[in-house]
Design a protein around this motif. Sequence first.
Motif, PDB file in Angstrom:
ATOM      1  N   GLY A  97       0.786  -1.235   0.000  1.00  0.00           N
ATOM      2  CA  GLY A  97       0.000   0.000   0.000  1.00  0.00           C
ATOM      3  C   GLY A  97       0.816   1.282   0.000  1.00  0.00           C
ATOM      4  N   PHE A 125       2.360   4.511  -1.350  1.00  0.00           N
ATOM      5  CA  PHE A 125       1.965   5.375  -2.464  1.00  0.00           C
ATOM      6  C   PHE A 125       2.868   6.598  -2.566  1.00  0.00           C
ATOM      7  N   GLU A 174       1.796  -1.370  10.806  1.00  0.00           N
ATOM      8  CA  GLU A 174       1.370   0.034  10.963  1.00  0.00           C
ATOM      9  C   GLU A 174       2.188   0.924  10.025  1.00  0.00           C
ATOM     10  N   MET A 175       1.480   1.647   9.165  1.00  0.00           N
ATOM     11  CA  MET A 175       2.147   2.449   8.132  1.00  0.00           C
ATOM     12  C   MET A 175       2.108   3.934   8.475  1.00  0.00           C
ATOM     13  N   PHE A 176       3.212   4.601   8.222  1.00  0.00           N
ATOM     14  CA  PHE A 176       3.322   6.053   8.440  1.00  0.00           C
ATOM     15  C   PHE A 176       3.897   6.665   7.176  1.00  0.00           C
ATOM     16  N   TRP A 177       3.244   7.682   6.646  1.00  0.00           N
ATOM     17  CA  TRP A 177       3.693   8.289   5.388  1.00  0.00           C
ATOM     18  C   TRP A 177       4.256   9.679   5.618  1.00  0.00           C
ATOM     19  N   ASP A 196       7.090  13.951   7.961  1.00  0.00           N
ATOM     20  CA  ASP A 196       6.360  14.517   9.102  1.00  0.00           C
ATOM     21  C   ASP A 196       5.908  13.461  10.104  1.00  0.00           C
ATOM     22  N   ARG A 197       5.907  12.191   9.711  1.00  0.00           N
ATOM     23  CA  ARG A 197       5.470  11.140  10.626  1.00  0.00           C
ATOM     24  C   ARG A 197       6.629  10.325  11.194  1.00  0.00           C
ATOM     25  N   ASP A 250       6.479  10.191  15.041  1.00  0.00           N
ATOM     26  CA  ASP A 250       5.345   9.349  15.477  1.00  0.00           C
ATOM     27  C   ASP A 250       5.674   7.867  15.290  1.00  0.00           C
TER      28      ASP A 250
END
Lengths: 214, 214
Positions: free
Chosen positions: A177, A179, A189-192, A195-196, A199
């Motif tokens: 997933g 992109f 758990e995905m962080f894009w 800026d993340r 986190d």
Amino acid sequence: MNDVSSGGRGTPAGIEFWFEFASTYSYLSVMRIEDAAQRHGVPVIWKPFLLGPVFKALGMDNSPFVLQKEKGDYMWRDMSRQCSKHGLPWVRPSVFPRVGLLALRLALLGAEEGWMGAFCRRVMQLNFAQDRDINDEAALRGILDELGVPAGTLARAADAPVKARLREQTDEARRRGVFGAPTFFVGTEMFWGDDRLDDALRFAAAAAAGREGA
Amino acid sequence: MNDVSSGGRGTPAGIEFWFEFASTYSYLSVMRIEDAAQRHGVPVIWKPFLLGPVFKALGMDNSPFVLQKEKGDYMWRDMSRQCSKHGLPWVRPSVFPRVGLLALRLALLGAEEGWMGAFCRRVMQLNFAQDRDINDEAALRGILDELGVPAGTLARAADAPVKARLREQTDEARRRGVFGAPTFFVGTEMFWGDDRLDDALRFAAAAAAGREGA
């Protein structure tokens, strides 16, 4: 010993860092991630991949920053401010997005080796601090020499299995997933986006603490 | 008194806040901006606009989160995490993006009035905490009543000049390069996304300090 209530079962302790040398916001994360991850006690799992085929699969034949003028104009201004905020050098590259195929293959070879972080930072600086070609063999050889990487590495990067592995890693990004870049995973758990990053690191550190406390 | 060296000449003291009630990331900023701006001593200039025509002008006939499944899936996960981080209630709306035309026109009427912040927060909570229609006259009348807003305001929101002003404000957003929401301006300096709210406020506070010190 209660893996279920801690929620830690099967969560890897590390942060997967999916990035591309052509990607502006990946530059920020490449420069920051090793120090930041160390502060959180989280190992970095380097995952270089090709952004072009991912964009193509999403129906875009170039970077959204090229296809959408407004977003592109804003990105250049934002990058300049973000670099200044993080104390990073910044020169808007005269070619964008730059082909970084050879550098990505080298990164694939180095992913689990000690020189990986320093190598990636130098390639990113070629692109975004010195406005130089990142697919240039001589420039990449210079970086590898400086880092004391074995001389045969550059030749190995052109081997068919290495090329195939970069395509496979890119396919994996799509399947999961991804992109855009940078993208971080902690387990599923995905962080894009840069800026993340913080986190994602906090999430990884909390998952590791949960597992230890279980 | 050196306006040029301070760089403060002509910089307004406030932060312009361009937002849409349908926009998920605008929800975060609407809920946070008044407290955050007050901490920085920066006035908020509320700029409701229609995101649909802006997307259309960029070649998209819907939200990018609907058009791009991968990005949309990620956004819902990210919103849930962001709300939890900021201590905000969150229910994924069953309709997205929701039409908020009447609420936007009311916001246009209230932009410079004391009830604006509270009104916007309640409309956003209808959408993203209660999963309710934000174009429903009865619901909006209920909010206005609670806030002690004059009874005639709802009727005025349907006047032709108010409708025209919302279209004009949307055109202004496009002219100034807005491509998404929320967007903040401090003078001509543009910041996109809830993630840049704090940067924009720091920029506004520094610009104001520069002007005072000049």
